[in-house]
Design an enzyme around this catalytic site. Structure first.
Site, PDB file in Angstrom:
ATOM      1  N   HIS A   1      34.822 -11.166  22.952  1.00 38.03           N
ATOM      2  CA  HIS A   1      34.203 -11.576  24.026  1.00 38.03           C
ATOM      3  C   HIS A   1      33.185 -12.685  23.773  1.00 38.03           C
ATOM      4  O   HIS A   1      32.370 -12.546  22.928  1.00 38.03           O
ATOM      5  CB  HIS A   1      33.886 -10.707  24.773  1.00 38.03           C
ATOM      6  CG  HIS A   1      32.801 -11.012  26.090  1.00 38.03           C
ATOM      7  ND1 HIS A   1      31.399 -10.812  26.096  1.00 38.03           N
ATOM      8  CD2 HIS A   1      33.069 -11.574  27.251  1.00 38.03           C
ATOM      9  CE1 HIS A   1      31.179 -11.617  26.924  1.00 38.03           C
ATOM     10  NE2 HIS A   1      32.034 -12.027  27.730  1.00 38.03           N
TER      11      HIS A   1
ATOM     12  N   HIS B   1      27.850 -20.670  26.775  1.00 29.91           N
ATOM     13  CA  HIS B   1      27.722 -19.381  27.508  1.00 29.91           C
ATOM     14  C   HIS B   1      26.277 -19.545  27.764  1.00 29.91           C
ATOM     15  O   HIS B   1      25.369 -19.086  27.236  1.00 29.91           O
ATOM     16  CB  HIS B   1      27.717 -18.112  26.589  1.00 29.91           C
ATOM     17  CG  HIS B   1      27.774 -16.957  27.142  1.00 29.91           C
ATOM     18  ND1 HIS B   1      26.992 -15.925  26.526  1.00 29.91           N
ATOM     19  CD2 HIS B   1      28.039 -16.462  28.714  1.00 29.91           C
ATOM     20  CE1 HIS B   1      27.191 -15.019  27.506  1.00 29.91           C
ATOM     21  NE2 HIS B   1      27.838 -15.329  28.738  1.00 29.91           N
TER      22      HIS B   1
END
Length: 368
Positions: A65, A142
């Site tokens: 992930h 992110h």
């Protein structure tokens, strides 16, 4: 009896990756070197021959992930998708804001080659164009942006695949923050140039034998429908079951609920990644995503080992997690494929559901 993967042997130290200290773990150098397992580097090529005729969406495949967060840039501005308040704090109080954001943004420590060596075959690639960046330099993102460039990373993956010609990767290109139509076309051109004939064109999901016979090693999903419609090399976005939970038990409840609704027809991901919220961050000011995640890995690993791949409504396919290499996650996911071998006659026609297993021979249930 064929075996899938191997029990992970004692790992070998690598100087390339260092884990931050946790819970009293120390080393003479003041940091902890990761134990990088390479027992599953070529696990697809080592699969039992019977499993090589199973479509990829019926196999159990380990993934990471937010694959690229190991190289987030400490000097990066806050992502444009974050709240205006957080962006403002990042500009006004960068010395305070950025360290906190980084602690909760890093989901991986192994670099992309080390993840592939560890057996990861699904990579979660969140792509962005920084407003302050050059015209064509695409980064990953992110909350903040990476030091790594997309083109360099795709080249690194391609070079790894050239050295492992019977391994197959699923690349999920997502997010696309700040991307214009021209940048999408530029990225697709880069993908074609880098992977070339390795790309598997969109169509019925293939088996490993089919991919090997065609010399194809890359299934590339692209979460922008208009771009996918123009390029036959691209696959549509892959569904990702994201629980958005702080606690492992609540995440497991979410995943079990999703299973009860029935699996998607093609490739899909069950994410065992925990997610912080503002209340948790404020209540744990000295913590990080790593400190929140690692104590919960045994509970999440138990759930992983209970899963079953296959075409059944409650079967899993890709399982993605954080902090690859911190436990036996990758090997656990690979070994789930052994459950497809319990029927010695037609394992790839097995209809397997968690808690119940049914073997099919010519459309008639058979005893295992």
């Amino acid at each position: 009896m064929c075996h899938v993967g191997t029990e992970q042997p004692p790992c070998t130290l690598t100087a390339r990756t260092r884990w931050p200290p946790m819970g009293g773990q120390t080393s003479t150098g003041g940091s902890v070197q990761s134990l990088l397992c390479t027992a599953n580097t070529d696990w697809m090529s080592a699969l039992c021959p019977l499993l090589r005729d199973v479509p990829l969406h019926h196999l159990s495949i380990p993934g990471s992930h937010d694959t690229m967060t190991y190289c987030l840039n400490k000097k990066s501005p806050i992502s444009q998708t974050q709240s205006r308040l957080l962006q403002l704090l990042g500009k006004v109080l960068p010395c305070v804001t950025r360290p906190v954001v980084l602690r909760w943004s890093i989901t991986q420590v192994l670099d992309v080659t080390e993840q592939l060596d560890a057996g990861v075959r699904y990579l979660d690639l969140r792509i962005a164009h920084m407003l302050v960046g050059s015209e064509k330099n695409l980064h990953f993102v992110h909350m903040v942006y990476t030091t790594a460039l997309v083109e360099d990373t795709l080249t690194e993956i391609s070079e790894w695949l050239e050295n492992h010609p019977r391994e197959v990767v699923i690349l999920a290109c997502r997010n696309f923050e700040g991307m214009t139509e021209d940048l999408h076309e530029y990225l697709v051109a880069c993908i074609r140039n880098i992977f070339g004939d390795m790309l598997c064109p969109r169509g019925d999901l293939p088996t490993l034998n089919q991919l090997w016979s065609r010399g194809q090693q890359v299934i590339l999903s692209y979460e922008e429908e208009s771009v996918v419609s123009r390029h036959g090399e691209l696959w549509p976005g892959i569904p990702y079951w994201w629980g958005d939970q702080v606690k492992a038990q609540e995440l497991i409840q979410y995943l079990e609920h999703m299973k009860s609704c029935g699996r998607p027809g093609g490739l899909f991901v069950a994410g065992i990644n925990l997610t912080e919220n503002l209340a948790y961050v404020l209540g744990h000011p000295s913590q990080s995503l790593r400190k929140m995640t690692l104590p919960n890995l045994p509970c999440l690993s138990t759930w992983v080992r209970e899963q079953c791949p296959g075409p059944g409504a409650r079967c899993t396919n890709i399982i993605a997690g954080d902090f690859i290499g911190a436990d036996t996650f990758v090997g656990d996911v690979i070994r789930l494929n052994e459950k497809l071998l319990r029927c010695s006659r037609v394992p790839f026609a097995a209809h397997v559901e968690c808690g119940r297993e049914e073997w099919v021979w010519g459309g008639v249930p058979a005893s295992p």
